[in-house]
Structure formats: C-alpha cells, structure tokens
Enzyme design. Sequence first.
Site, PDB file in Angstrom:
ATOM      1  N   ALA A   1       0.826  -1.203   0.000  1.00  0.00           N
ATOM      2  CA  ALA A   1       0.000   0.000   0.000  1.00  0.00           C
ATOM      3  C   ALA A   1       0.864   1.259   0.000  1.00  0.00           C
ATOM      4  O   ALA A   1       0.574   2.237  -0.702  1.00  0.00           O
ATOM      5  CB  ALA A   1      -0.927  -0.003   1.213  1.00  0.00           C
ATOM      6  N   TYR A   2       1.930   1.225   0.778  1.00  0.00           N
ATOM      7  CA  TYR A   2       2.851   2.367   0.864  1.00  0.00           C
ATOM      8  C   TYR A   2       3.579   2.580  -0.459  1.00  0.00           C
ATOM      9  O   TYR A   2       3.642   3.699  -0.976  1.00  0.00           O
ATOM     10  CB  TYR A   2       3.844   2.098   1.989  1.00  0.00           C
ATOM     11  CG  TYR A   2       4.810   3.220   2.295  1.00  0.00           C
ATOM     12  CD1 TYR A   2       4.355   4.447   2.773  1.00  0.00           C
ATOM     13  CD2 TYR A   2       6.181   3.042   2.161  1.00  0.00           C
ATOM     14  CE1 TYR A   2       5.237   5.467   3.093  1.00  0.00           C
ATOM     15  CE2 TYR A   2       7.074   4.049   2.479  1.00  0.00           C
ATOM     16  CZ  TYR A   2       6.599   5.262   2.942  1.00  0.00           C
ATOM     17  OH  TYR A   2       7.476   6.275   3.251  1.00  0.00           O
ATOM     18  N   ALA A   3       4.109   1.497  -1.017  1.00  0.00           N
ATOM     19  CA  ALA A   3       4.837   1.583  -2.279  1.00  0.00           C
ATOM     20  C   ALA A   3       3.947   2.099  -3.397  1.00  0.00           C
ATOM     21  O   ALA A   3       4.367   2.921  -4.225  1.00  0.00           O
ATOM     22  CB  ALA A   3       5.415   0.214  -2.647  1.00  0.00           C
TER      23      ALA A   3
END
Length: 251
Positions: free
Chosen positions: A153-155
């Site tokens: 999700a962060y990437a």
Amino acid sequence: MGKLKDKVVIITGGAGGIGGGIAKEMVKEGAIVAIVDVNDETGKAMAQELQAISPKSMFLKADLMDHENLGKIVEAVVSKYGKLDVLVNNAHASKQVTLEETTQADLDLSFGTGFYPTFYLMQAALPHLKESKGNVINFASGAGLAGHETQGAYAAAKEAIRGISRVAANEWGRFGINVNIISPIADSPGVQAWAKAQPEYYEAVKNKIPLGRFGDVQADIGRVAVFLASDDSQYITGQTLMVDGGSIMLH
C-alpha cells in the site's frame, strides 16, 4: 541572508521526524515555515522551536484525511503571509502487511494520508506558486522503487506520487515552478523505534547502506530540501533525488 530568506513554506507532517528536520533547517536559512500536523502537542512544541529562529513561523492542526478541507490549509497560510513559495508534501502513514493481507482500509490509509493530500495540496497551491515561481517537494520511498516486502500500500501510493510529480513538472514548468521528489533513508523516530525492537535487522539494513549510516533528518534530508527550495536548484525539475546513502542508485 540565508538561501530561503522570507520564503513562505508549507510542510505537512512537520511536527517531527523528517518534516521537523526540514522545518528546522529551512528556518535557519531564513524561511517562514507553516508546519501542518494532526498532533496538537508535538505541533505546538515544534512551532515554539521554530519561532525561536523564525518568529513568524506557525503550526496548523489539520487532518490530511479530510480531503475536502485541504484547500483551507493553503488559504490560511496565504491569508497570513500574502504568498506561498514552497510546498513540501512529507506526511504519510501506512500499515505493513503482505499484498495477500492488504485490505481496502490499508489502501485508504496510505493513499488517504499520502497520495491524495499531495495531489489536492498541489492543486490548491498552484495559483500561488505561479505568482512566486515556486517549488514543490514531494516524497518517494525505496519501498516503491525496490518493491520492499510488506509495503504494498505504501509503495503504491509513493509511486503514484512520483507519477503526478513528473506530470506536474511537465505541465507547470512553463510557469517557472519546479517539482521534485526526495527518496530518503533517515534516522527518524520511527526508525529509532524499529532499531530498539529489531536491533539485528536494523544493523543488517544499515550495513547495506554504502555510506554506512542512516541519514540525519536535519543535516542530511533537511539540507537537500533547502537546496530544492532555493534558487540553487532552478534548473532541476521532475527528478527523484535518492537521499539514501547510496542504497538505491538510479540508472
């Protein structure tokens, strides 16, 4: 005089960590900084620290997940200072889980605190950055560039930020606006907590950094942000600067 004398800067997530390091370094160079953070206590404490050097600097409490009201951040700053020179989109929250385990809530948190605020604040800031021929500094991550496990999700949100930054660099260059991206590795409070929890893993990661250490949020990351906010970087736009001790070498 300072490289950023009287430049008005907005920094999201500015109450501590990388955002706080950037804020402290920018006021040293003469900037007037408005830090935006959801944490009232740490935000006020950082504002006091900044005001000791730059009395006009301020703290704005805001929830970046409240997307409909993000424009009010820019309005408040321009109303107080009469202009905006630099927008630093630093804030981002996420949960570490495998792709298989990633939920809609995990995606909403990452995009809601990172991508969408970056996008909407850039839109709100544009008219004022046109007037000042200003700068936007956004944040990427090695998690996106290298595809780190448990960082889906962060990437995804970080790479989306890189994408819109390049589009903005192309669209806004005609207005004299520079848009660049910092991808840091820094000894932030989060990293320090991780070092205490998993010291062996921390040391293993540190030892893989060619320069042999995590960056200092102020001396290393903050100085690069000052450069990107200053006239020294006027012919750089659309670039991802890897401020990570050589961990990822783009080619």
